[in-house]
Design a protein around this motif. Structure first.
Motif, mmCIF file in Angstrom:
data_model
loop_
_atom_site.group_PDB
_atom_site.id
_atom_site.type_symbol
_atom_site.label_atom_id
_atom_site.label_comp_id
_atom_site.label_asym_id
_atom_site.label_seq_id
_atom_site.Cartn_x
_atom_site.Cartn_y
_atom_site.Cartn_z
ATOM 1 N N ARG A 197 -2.842 12.636 7.098
ATOM 2 C CA ARG A 197 -3.274 12.454 8.278
ATOM 3 C C ARG A 197 -2.644 13.040 9.526
ATOM 4 N NH1 ARG A 197 -3.531 7.861 4.842
ATOM 5 N NH2 ARG A 197 -5.203 6.618 5.115
ATOM 6 N N LEU A 198 -1.484 13.646 9.095
ATOM 7 C CA LEU A 198 -0.637 14.477 10.333
ATOM 8 C C LEU A 198 -0.991 16.013 10.096
ATOM 9 C CD1 LEU A 198 2.591 12.584 10.106
ATOM 10 C CD2 LEU A 198 0.703 12.179 11.692
ATOM 11 N N PRO B 293 7.983 11.516 6.686
ATOM 12 C CA PRO B 293 7.794 11.734 5.155
ATOM 13 C C PRO B 293 6.070 11.576 4.796
ATOM 14 C CG PRO B 293 8.859 9.473 5.890
ATOM 15 C CD PRO B 293 8.603 10.374 7.112
ATOM 16 N N PHE B 294 6.031 12.384 3.500
ATOM 17 C CA PHE B 294 4.697 12.645 3.351
ATOM 18 C C PHE B 294 3.952 11.554 3.068
ATOM 19 C CE2 PHE B 294 5.110 17.451 1.745
ATOM 20 C CZ PHE B 294 5.305 17.968 3.196
ATOM 21 N N ARG B 295 4.646 10.587 2.210
ATOM 22 C CA ARG B 295 4.103 9.575 1.845
ATOM 23 C C ARG B 295 5.039 8.199 2.027
ATOM 24 N NH1 ARG B 295 2.307 12.645 -2.367
ATOM 25 N NH2 ARG B 295 0.030 12.575 -2.820
ATOM 26 N N MET B 296 4.528 7.098 2.306
ATOM 27 C CA MET B 296 5.042 5.889 2.534
ATOM 28 C C MET B 296 4.512 4.506 1.699
ATOM 29 S SD MET B 296 6.649 5.850 6.406
ATOM 30 C CE MET B 296 7.632 4.829 6.264
ATOM 31 N N TYR C 48 0.793 -1.299 -0.010
ATOM 32 C CA TYR C 48 0.042 0.014 -0.050
ATOM 33 C C TYR C 48 0.756 1.402 -0.005
ATOM 34 C CZ TYR C 48 -3.909 -2.814 1.862
ATOM 35 O OH TYR C 48 -4.776 -3.959 1.906
ATOM 36 N N THR C 49 0.255 2.391 -0.415
ATOM 37 C CA THR C 49 0.921 3.571 -0.373
ATOM 38 C C THR C 49 0.263 4.435 0.621
ATOM 39 O OG1 THR C 49 1.838 3.533 -2.488
ATOM 40 C CG2 THR C 49 1.672 5.641 -1.439
ATOM 41 N N ILE C 50 0.702 4.818 1.824
ATOM 42 C CA ILE C 50 -0.310 5.538 2.665
ATOM 43 C C ILE C 50 0.147 7.098 2.755
ATOM 44 C CG2 ILE C 50 1.447 5.114 4.682
ATOM 45 C CD1 ILE C 50 -1.090 5.117 6.533
#
Length: 114
Positions: A19-20, A68-71, A12-14
């Motif tokens: 969310r933050l 990080p913005f996306r993981m 997945y890419t979250i």
């Protein structure tokens, strides 16, 4: 649900940035850990979520406020081998190293059995 009984691994890419949003700087990395656990619980349907130590390192690499913005995450639903386990399955979350997590879709990972 029949889908919850099987063992599966997905990538997945979250998007942690959304969310933050609005979270105090000194609470961003701890909240990111909680949000990843919540994400895994939602998508895998297991109460027991375990994080790989490398994932913790990736989250905290740039400090408490530089999350990080996306993981890209690999989440595996596995069988619980413990004798007196409450839940028969648990989720294991580990990071996937990619150049950019933008535009990547969810992929089911086929595990080779040796």
């Amino acid at each position: 649900m029949a889908g919850l009984k099987d063992v599966v691994t997905r990538e997945y890419t979250i998007n942690l940035h959304k969310r933050l949003h609005g979270v105090t700087f000194k609470k961003r990395a701890p909240r990111a850990v909680k949000e990843i656990k919540k994400f895994a619980k939602l998508h895998m349907g297991t109460e027991d979520v375990r994080l790989d130590p490398r994932l913790n390192t990736e989250i905290w690499k740039r400090g408490v406020k530089g999350v990080p913005f996306r993981m890209r995450l690999r989440i595996s639903r596995r069988r619980n081998e413990e004798d007196n386990a409450k839940n028969p399955l648990f989720s294991y979350v580990e990071p996937v190293v990619v150049a950019s997590a933008k535009g990547l879709h969810t992929v089911v990972v086929e595990e080779e059995e040796a």
